[in-house]
Every structure is written in structure tokens, then in C-alpha cells.
Design an enzyme around this catalytic site. Structure first.
Site, PDB file in Angstrom:
ATOM      1  N   TYR A 165       4.889   4.833  11.231  1.00 29.17           N
ATOM      2  CA  TYR A 165       4.058   3.711  10.790  1.00 29.17           C
ATOM      3  C   TYR A 165       4.897   2.692  10.027  1.00 29.17           C
ATOM      4  O   TYR A 165       4.776   1.475  10.221  1.00 29.17           O
ATOM      5  CB  TYR A 165       2.914   4.233   9.907  1.00 29.17           C
ATOM      6  CG  TYR A 165       1.797   3.230   9.761  1.00 29.17           C
ATOM      7  CD1 TYR A 165       0.934   2.979  10.822  1.00 29.17           C
ATOM      8  CD2 TYR A 165       1.612   2.516   8.583  1.00 29.17           C
ATOM      9  CE1 TYR A 165      -0.079   2.049  10.716  1.00 29.17           C
ATOM     10  CE2 TYR A 165       0.594   1.583   8.469  1.00 29.17           C
ATOM     11  CZ  TYR A 165      -0.248   1.358   9.538  1.00 29.17           C
ATOM     12  OH  TYR A 165      -1.250   0.427   9.431  1.00 29.17           O
TER      13      TYR A 165
ATOM     14  N   LYS B  36       2.365  -2.566  15.682  1.00 29.59           N
ATOM     15  CA  LYS B  36       3.774  -2.676  16.035  1.00 29.59           C
ATOM     16  C   LYS B  36       4.191  -3.987  16.698  1.00 29.59           C
ATOM     17  O   LYS B  36       5.378  -4.314  16.735  1.00 29.59           O
ATOM     18  CB  LYS B  36       4.169  -1.512  16.974  1.00 29.59           C
ATOM     19  CG  LYS B  36       4.117  -0.160  16.310  1.00 29.59           C
ATOM     20  CD  LYS B  36       5.130  -0.084  15.191  1.00 29.59           C
ATOM     21  CE  LYS B  36       4.997   1.153  14.349  1.00 29.59           C
ATOM     22  NZ  LYS B  36       5.379   0.939  12.958  1.00 29.59           N
TER      23      LYS B  36
ATOM     24  N   PRO C 168      -2.632  -2.568  19.689  1.00 28.64           N
ATOM     25  CA  PRO C 168      -2.453  -2.869  18.261  1.00 28.64           C
ATOM     26  C   PRO C 168      -2.588  -1.674  17.315  1.00 28.64           C
ATOM     27  O   PRO C 168      -2.253  -1.790  16.139  1.00 28.64           O
ATOM     28  CB  PRO C 168      -3.521  -3.934  17.977  1.00 28.64           C
ATOM     29  CG  PRO C 168      -4.499  -3.823  19.089  1.00 28.64           C
ATOM     30  CD  PRO C 168      -3.790  -3.259  20.270  1.00 28.64           C
TER      31      PRO C 168
ATOM     32  N   HIS D  76       0.844  -1.209   0.000  1.00 26.02           N
ATOM     33  CA  HIS D  76       0.000   0.000   0.000  1.00 26.02           C
ATOM     34  C   HIS D  76       0.871   1.248   0.000  1.00 26.02           C
ATOM     35  O   HIS D  76       1.880   1.300   0.696  1.00 26.02           O
ATOM     36  CB  HIS D  76      -0.866   0.044   1.265  1.00 26.02           C
ATOM     37  CG  HIS D  76      -1.905  -1.026   1.315  1.00 26.02           C
ATOM     38  ND1 HIS D  76      -2.729  -1.201   2.397  1.00 26.02           N
ATOM     39  CD2 HIS D  76      -2.264  -1.969   0.417  1.00 26.02           C
ATOM     40  CE1 HIS D  76      -3.559  -2.212   2.166  1.00 26.02           C
ATOM     41  NE2 HIS D  76      -3.289  -2.689   0.976  1.00 26.02           N
TER      42      HIS D  76
ATOM     43  N   TYR E  11      -7.936   3.917   9.803  1.00 24.98           N
ATOM     44  CA  TYR E  11      -8.140   4.076  11.246  1.00 24.98           C
ATOM     45  C   TYR E  11      -9.188   5.166  11.438  1.00 24.98           C
ATOM     46  O   TYR E  11      -8.997   6.295  10.984  1.00 24.98           O
ATOM     47  CB  TYR E  11      -6.841   4.515  11.929  1.00 24.98           C
ATOM     48  CG  TYR E  11      -5.742   3.460  11.894  1.00 24.98           C
ATOM     49  CD1 TYR E  11      -5.495   2.645  12.991  1.00 24.98           C
ATOM     50  CD2 TYR E  11      -4.948   3.284  10.763  1.00 24.98           C
ATOM     51  CE1 TYR E  11      -4.490   1.685  12.973  1.00 24.98           C
ATOM     52  CE2 TYR E  11      -3.947   2.329  10.725  1.00 24.98           C
ATOM     53  CZ  TYR E  11      -3.724   1.529  11.836  1.00 24.98           C
ATOM     54  OH  TYR E  11      -2.732   0.577  11.805  1.00 24.98           O
TER      55      TYR E  11
HETATM   56  P1  RFL Z   1       3.131 -14.937  20.547  1.00 22.79           P
HETATM   57  O1  RFL Z   1       2.627 -14.823  19.151  1.00 22.79           O
HETATM   58  O2  RFL Z   1       2.218 -14.667  21.664  1.00 22.79           O
HETATM   59  O3  RFL Z   1       3.741 -16.399  20.685  1.00 22.79           O
HETATM   60  C1  RFL Z   1       4.133 -16.924  21.935  1.00 22.79           C
HETATM   61  C2  RFL Z   1       4.098 -18.433  21.844  1.00 22.79           C
HETATM   62  O4  RFL Z   1       4.563 -18.978  23.080  1.00 22.79           O
HETATM   63  C3  RFL Z   1       3.703 -20.050  23.453  1.00 22.79           C
HETATM   64  N1  RFL Z   1       3.782 -20.229  24.928  1.00 22.79           N
HETATM   65  C4  RFL Z   1       4.472 -21.216  25.513  1.00 22.79           C
HETATM   66  N2  RFL Z   1       5.198 -22.223  25.008  1.00 22.79           N
HETATM   67  C5  RFL Z   1       5.786 -23.069  25.886  1.00 22.79           C
HETATM   68  N3  RFL Z   1       5.614 -22.973  27.243  1.00 22.79           N
HETATM   69  C6  RFL Z   1       4.884 -21.981  27.785  1.00 22.79           C
HETATM   70  N4  RFL Z   1       4.727 -21.885  29.119  1.00 22.79           N
HETATM   71  C7  RFL Z   1       4.277 -21.047  26.912  1.00 22.79           C
HETATM   72  N5  RFL Z   1       3.495 -19.961  27.097  1.00 22.79           N
HETATM   73  C8  RFL Z   1       3.210 -19.470  25.887  1.00 22.79           C
HETATM   74  C9  RFL Z   1       2.326 -19.616  22.969  1.00 22.79           C
HETATM   75  O5  RFL Z   1       1.439 -20.727  22.820  1.00 22.79           O
HETATM   76  C10 RFL Z   1       2.697 -18.959  21.643  1.00 22.79           C
HETATM   77  O6  RFL Z   1       2.677 -19.889  20.567  1.00 22.79           O
HETATM   78  O7  RFL Z   1       4.414 -13.984  20.770  1.00 22.79           O
HETATM   79  P2  RFL Z   1       5.533 -13.495  19.756  1.00 22.79           P
HETATM   80  O8  RFL Z   1       6.142 -14.629  18.989  1.00 22.79           O
HETATM   81  O9  RFL Z   1       6.419 -12.621  20.558  1.00 22.79           O
HETATM   82  O10 RFL Z   1       4.750 -12.614  18.659  1.00 22.79           O
HETATM   83  C11 RFL Z   1       4.107 -11.431  19.014  1.00 22.79           C
HETATM   84  C12 RFL Z   1       2.924 -11.168  18.085  1.00 22.79           C
HETATM   85  O11 RFL Z   1       2.126 -12.333  18.041  1.00 22.79           O
HETATM   86  C13 RFL Z   1       2.084  -9.975  18.550  1.00 22.79           C
HETATM   87  O12 RFL Z   1       2.916  -8.931  18.980  1.00 22.79           O
HETATM   88  C14 RFL Z   1       1.174  -9.425  17.426  1.00 22.79           C
HETATM   89  O13 RFL Z   1       0.200 -10.360  17.064  1.00 22.79           O
HETATM   90  C15 RFL Z   1       0.506  -8.111  17.859  1.00 22.79           C
HETATM   91  N6  RFL Z   1      -0.424  -7.585  16.857  1.00 22.79           N
HETATM   92  C16 RFL Z   1       0.033  -6.910  15.735  1.00 22.79           C
HETATM   93  N7  RFL Z   1       1.369  -6.760  15.530  1.00 22.79           N
HETATM   94  C17 RFL Z   1       1.818  -6.147  14.371  1.00 22.79           C
HETATM   95  O14 RFL Z   1       3.059  -5.987  14.223  1.00 22.79           O
HETATM   96  N8  RFL Z   1       0.960  -5.707  13.385  1.00 22.79           N
HETATM   97  C18 RFL Z   1      -0.398  -5.852  13.517  1.00 22.79           C
HETATM   98  O15 RFL Z   1      -1.118  -5.510  12.588  1.00 22.79           O
HETATM   99  C19 RFL Z   1      -0.905  -6.428  14.755  1.00 22.79           C
HETATM  100  N9  RFL Z   1      -2.227  -6.595  14.935  1.00 22.79           N
HETATM  101  C20 RFL Z   1      -1.801  -7.744  17.041  1.00 22.79           C
HETATM  102  C21 RFL Z   1      -2.694  -7.233  16.055  1.00 22.79           C
HETATM  103  C22 RFL Z   1      -2.309  -8.414  18.167  1.00 22.79           C
HETATM  104  C23 RFL Z   1      -3.672  -8.531  18.336  1.00 22.79           C
HETATM  105  N10 RFL Z   1      -4.144  -9.231  19.473  1.00 22.79           N
HETATM  106  C24 RFL Z   1      -4.939 -10.390  19.389  1.00 22.79           C
HETATM  107  C25 RFL Z   1      -3.614  -8.897  20.768  1.00 22.79           C
HETATM  108  C26 RFL Z   1      -4.049  -7.337  16.207  1.00 22.79           C
HETATM  109  C27 RFL Z   1      -4.555  -7.965  17.373  1.00 22.79           C
HETATM  110  C28 RFL Z   1      -6.047  -8.026  17.525  1.00 22.79           C
HETATM  111  C1  PHB Z   2      -4.782  -6.075  11.052  1.00 22.24           C
HETATM  112  O1  PHB Z   2      -4.895  -6.118   9.809  1.00 22.24           O
HETATM  113  O2  PHB Z   2      -5.064  -7.052  11.762  1.00 22.24           O
HETATM  114  C2  PHB Z   2      -4.315  -4.835  11.694  1.00 22.24           C
HETATM  115  C3  PHB Z   2      -3.995  -3.737  10.918  1.00 22.24           C
HETATM  116  C4  PHB Z   2      -3.545  -2.574  11.530  1.00 22.24           C
HETATM  117  C5  PHB Z   2      -3.436  -2.533  12.906  1.00 22.24           C
HETATM  118  C6  PHB Z   2      -3.743  -3.637  13.675  1.00 22.24           C
HETATM  119  C7  PHB Z   2      -4.194  -4.787  13.072  1.00 22.24           C
HETATM  120  O3  PHB Z   2      -3.006  -1.393  13.510  1.00 22.24           O
END
Ligand code: RFL
Ligand code: PHB
Length: 388
Positions: free
Chosen positions: A384, A296, A292, A72, A200
Site C-alpha cells: 500500500y 496506485k 483504483p 495517516h 475499504y
Molecule cells: P491523465 O491524468 O489521464 O492525463 C492525461 C492527459 O492527456 C490529455 N490528452 C491529450 N492531450 C493531447 N492530445 C491528445 N490526443 C490527448 N489525449 C489525452 C488528457 O486530456 C489529460 O489531461 O494521465 P496521467 O498523467 O498518466 O495520470 C494518471 C492518473 O490520472 C491516474 O492514474 C489516477 O487518477 C488513477 N487513480 C488513482 N491513482 C492513485 O495513485 N491513487 C488514487 O487514490 C487513485 N484514485 C484514480 C483514483 C482514478 C480514478 N478514475 C476516475 C479512473 C480514483 C478514480 C475514481
Molecule cells: C480517493 O481518495 O479518491 C481514493 C482513495 C483510495 C483508493 C482510491 C481512491 O484506493
């Protein structure tokens, strides 16, 4: 069993680290509490910074991303009838890349066996031992049998609720936290997105976000009170509310359809300022959580690994400790900057009833400034796209 590096958690940070170490010929093992299928089913991030794309390219695991990822040139902010289309590409020279975390996880998981990335799923009761010394070990249970792995380093990639951060004695760690009084209700649906870019939206009813996973799959979010229950949000109510909050510009282009997934996630800012303790390193959500807004979280997880992997490789290849000593300070500098941006965008775009009418007027004034200032748009665009 022995491994040079024991990684706890097979989310994006654990899998990326496992791959980078395997590529450098370093013996690592990943322990994951959940089954592989569960890890793959989590719907989370969608927007990638260039640094995250670069790691996948370095691993030669970017074929699908290059083919299916959406690039984008813009990101939009909207406030009722005002649309601020920020020309990110023109202002920074970089694109926004939309490619789901689920797809990254799949690419990393699928390639793991052939690249020698050893992952043990369904590892229960993972516990860290002797982390203050140079011979740490991890115990876990699989199929009712106790196991022990001895290593030189342990890397906690086990997310906010994991065990690694908790293994650090309270006197050695410090953290700051801010909990927001709302969450995000997310919906995924196989309908075309309503815009060509991520939008947003600020509205008196609360924040909304229009994003996507492909040209035929949309991802939307709504700000809801923390106490809200998903059962109170049938699909029709979600679509109606999205049309209201995204405003006139997008209401008519929203295609509705049945949800494939919907859930509510709380929002918090959390930074644990100890990312290394003895032989334990923390990376990703284990060490920090951002709201979120700003996309980041995954990108910070990737940048932690971008600092840590070469540092560990230099240690094992040349006994060079400079990188591992610098890890915490390099990672935290970036974490603070990204957290600031996520907080800024959260404060600008969400409804904070406790800030009253004055708070809302300040948001509107700030959006009016952003709409008219190239400098303000450049600030948002470069944050961003990702600061170094
Ligand atoms: P994760 O993905 O939470 O993975 C951690 C893993 O560790 C396992 N675990 C264990 N394993 C062994 N023993 C234990 N005791 C354990 N406890 C936990 C878990 O099962 C899991 O598999 O962490 P990681 O790898 O650091 O990754 C981080 C990202 O997943 C997270 O920061 C992002 O998803 C955040 N996020 C976004 N980040 C972006 O950069 N761009 C986005 O657009 C974005 N959108 C979002 C998001 C997070 C969201 N939620 C659900 C909070 C949108 C949402 C809605
Ligand atoms: C997403 O596509 O899930 C998404 C996009 C932008 C954000 C957070 C989540 O800031």
C-alpha cells in the site's frame, strides 16, 4: 517551433515531467487537448506514496501538500462487523499521505509559467510523426491554425485514450488487459470523513470505500454494475448504501450532505509492455491502467516520471543513454508489482457474482487470515505504501 522534448498530455505525469525537465534547463513543451480549467476539474486520486511526495519536494512544490495533506498511520479493511485496522506506519515506518490529484495538478499548473514550463492547452488533432527515427515531430491545430514542433524525443503522457500509444505500430507493441464486470460510483461532499483513515469495505451488496480530501471534505465510492447510470443514484440512495456497506462501525459516523461531484468510472487492468518505441516514450495511464483499489494509478504515473526524467536529463547533459535504455524495464517491473496489488485488493474486496458462493467464502477466509496475521498485514502495508 523546436523543443528537445515534446510531452503530450498535461495530466500529473506530463506536468511533473515538464517541471523536472525545466528544472534541469531542458527545453520541453507540453501539448494538452483540453482547456486548463477542464484538466483542473477532474476529481481522481487521493492517496500518495512517498515517492510521489518526493518528486513534489524535489520540485519545491510541496508547501501546500506539507500543510494541507493528511498523514495517516493506518488503513482499514472491513467486512460487515469485522474491522481490520492495519498499522501501516508501525509495520513499514511510512505514512499514508492523502492529498488530492486535483491539488497536485493545481500546484503544478500554478507554478508552470514562473518555472518556464510551456504548456499549450486546447491543442487539437495532436499527431506524432517519424517516431522511429531520431528527429520526430508533432503536429497539432490551435484556433484553426496548423502547427509543427520538431524535437529529439516525444513522451506520451496522454492517458489511456490518448494518441501516443496508438502511434506505435501494432507489430511493435503488446498488451494484456482484464476488464472487471463493474465500476466505481464516486461521490465528493463537503462533510467530515467518517474515519481517521481510508476504509475499504467488503459487503455482499458490493464494495465501498471511504476516503477524504480534508477534515471537512469526504470522498466515497460504491461498486456498481458497469451498465449503471448515475441518474439512478440520487444522493440519498448513495448515503443509504454507504451506511449498509461500510457496516456498523462506520454507519453512525457517516455525515451526509449534498454531493459536489458524482460519476461512474469503469475498472480495468491494462499493461502495454512497450514503453519505448524509437524516440517515443510512454508514461502513466498512456501505458498502464490499474483498478483504483490500492490507489496506485497516479503513483505509478509519478514513478514512471521518476525513472524517465533523470534518464532524459543524463542524455541531454552527457549524451548518456544508459538511463533511457533501462527505462522500460525499470518502469515495467514496478508496474507489474503495483498491478498485482491492485488486482489482489480488487479481488479480495469486491463482489464477483460469477465466482459464486465459493468465491465469497474464499474472500471471507482471506480476510479472517489478514485479521489474525501480522505477516499478512505487513504484506498489505508495504504494498500500500509503495514498493520500490
Ligand atoms: P491523465 O491524468 O489521464 O492525463 C492525461 C492527459 O492527456 C490529455 N490528452 C491529450 N492531450 C493531447 N492530445 C491528445 N490526443 C490527448 N489525449 C489525452 C488528457 O486530456 C489529460 O489531461 O494521465 P496521467 O498523467 O498518466 O495520470 C494518471 C492518473 O490520472 C491516474 O492514474 C489516477 O487518477 C488513477 N487513480 C488513482 N491513482 C492513485 O495513485 N491513487 C488514487 O487514490 C487513485 N484514485 C484514480 C483514483 C482514478 C480514478 N478514475 C476516475 C479512473 C480514483 C478514480 C475514481
Ligand atoms: C480517493 O481518495 O479518491 C481514493 C482513495 C483510495 C483508493 C482510491 C481512491 O484506493
Amino acid at each position: 517551433m523546436k523543443a528537445e522534448v515534446i510531452i503530450v498530455g498535461a495530466g500529473p505525469s506530463g506536468l511533473m515531467l515538464g517541471h523536472l525537465l525545466a528544472q534541469a534547463g531542458i527545453d520541453a513543451v507540453i501539448l494538452e487537448r483540453q482547456p486548463a480549467q477542464y484538466v483542473l476539474s477532474r476529481i481522481r486520486a487521493g492517496v500518495l506514496e512517498q515517492g510521489t511526495v518526493d518528486i513534489l519536494a524535489q520540485l519545491n512544490l510541496d508547501t501546500r501538500l506539507q500543510k494541507e495533506g493528511l498523514t495517516h498511520d493506518f488503513v482499514s479493511l472491513t467486512d460487515r462487523d469485522r474491522l481490520i485496522k492495519i498499522p501501516v506506519q508501525e509495520l513499514t515506518g511510512k505514512h499514508v499521505v492523502v492529498y488530492g490529484q486535483t491539488e497536485i495538478t493545481k500546484d503544478l499548473m500554478d507554478a508552470a509559467p514562473s518555472r518556464g514550463v510551456q504548456t499549450i492547452y486546447e491543442a487539437a488533432d495532436v499527431a506524432l510523426h517519424d517516431i522511429e527515427g531520431t528527429r520526430p515531430y508533432v503536429t497539432y491545430r490551435k484556433n484553426g491554425i496548423e502547427h509543427r514542433i520538431d524535437g529529439r524525443f516525444i513522451v506520451g503522457c496522454d492517458g489511456y485514450h490518448g494518441v501516443s500509444r496508438q502511434a506505435i505500430p501494432a507489430c511493435a507493441g503488446s498488451s494484456v488487459e482484464s476488464i472487471y464486470p463493474f465500476g466505481w460510483l464516486g461521490i465528493l461532499a463537503d462533510v467530515p470523513p467518517c474515519a481517521d483513515e481510508v476504509v475499504y469495505a467488503s459487503h455482499d451488496n458490493g464494495f465501498a470505500l471511504a476516503s477524504m480530501r480534508s477534515n471537512s471534505r469526504s470522498r466515497y465510492y460504491l461498486q456498481v454494475p458497469t451498465s449503471e447510470q448515475i441518474e439512478h443514484w440520487p444522493d440519498d440512495r448513495i448515503w443509504d448504501e454507504l451506511k449498509i456497506r461500510l457496516g456498523a462501525t462506520f454507519a453512525t459516523s457517516i455525515t451526509t450532505g449534498p454531493s459536489i461531484e458524482k460519476s461512474i468510472a469503469p475498472l480495468r487492468s491494462f499493461i502495454f509492455e512497450t514503453m519505448r518505441y524509437g524516440s517515443l516514450f510512454l508514461a502513466g495511464d498512456a501505458a498502464h491502467i490499474v483498478p483504483p483499489t490500492g490507489a496506485k494509478g497516479l503513483n505509478l504515473a509519478a514513478s514512471d516520471i521518476g525513472f524517465l526524467a533523470p534518464a532524459l536529463i543524463a542524455y541531454f547533459r552527457e549524451k548518456n543513454t544508459i538511463g533511457i535504455q533501462a527505462y522500460e524495464s525499470k518502469a515495467l517491473t514496478r508496474v507489474w508489482k503495483s498491478s498485482r496489488f491492485a488486482w489482489y485488493l480488487t479481488k479480495l474486496m469486491h463482489n464477483f457474482p460469477e465466482d459464486g458462493e465459493f468465491g465469497r467464502k474464499m474472500q471471507i477466509a482471506e480476510l479472517s487470515y489478514v485479521a489474525s496475521s501480522r505477516a499478512a498485514q505487513t504484506t498489505i502495508a508495504e504494498n500500500y505504501i509503495g514498493l520500490l
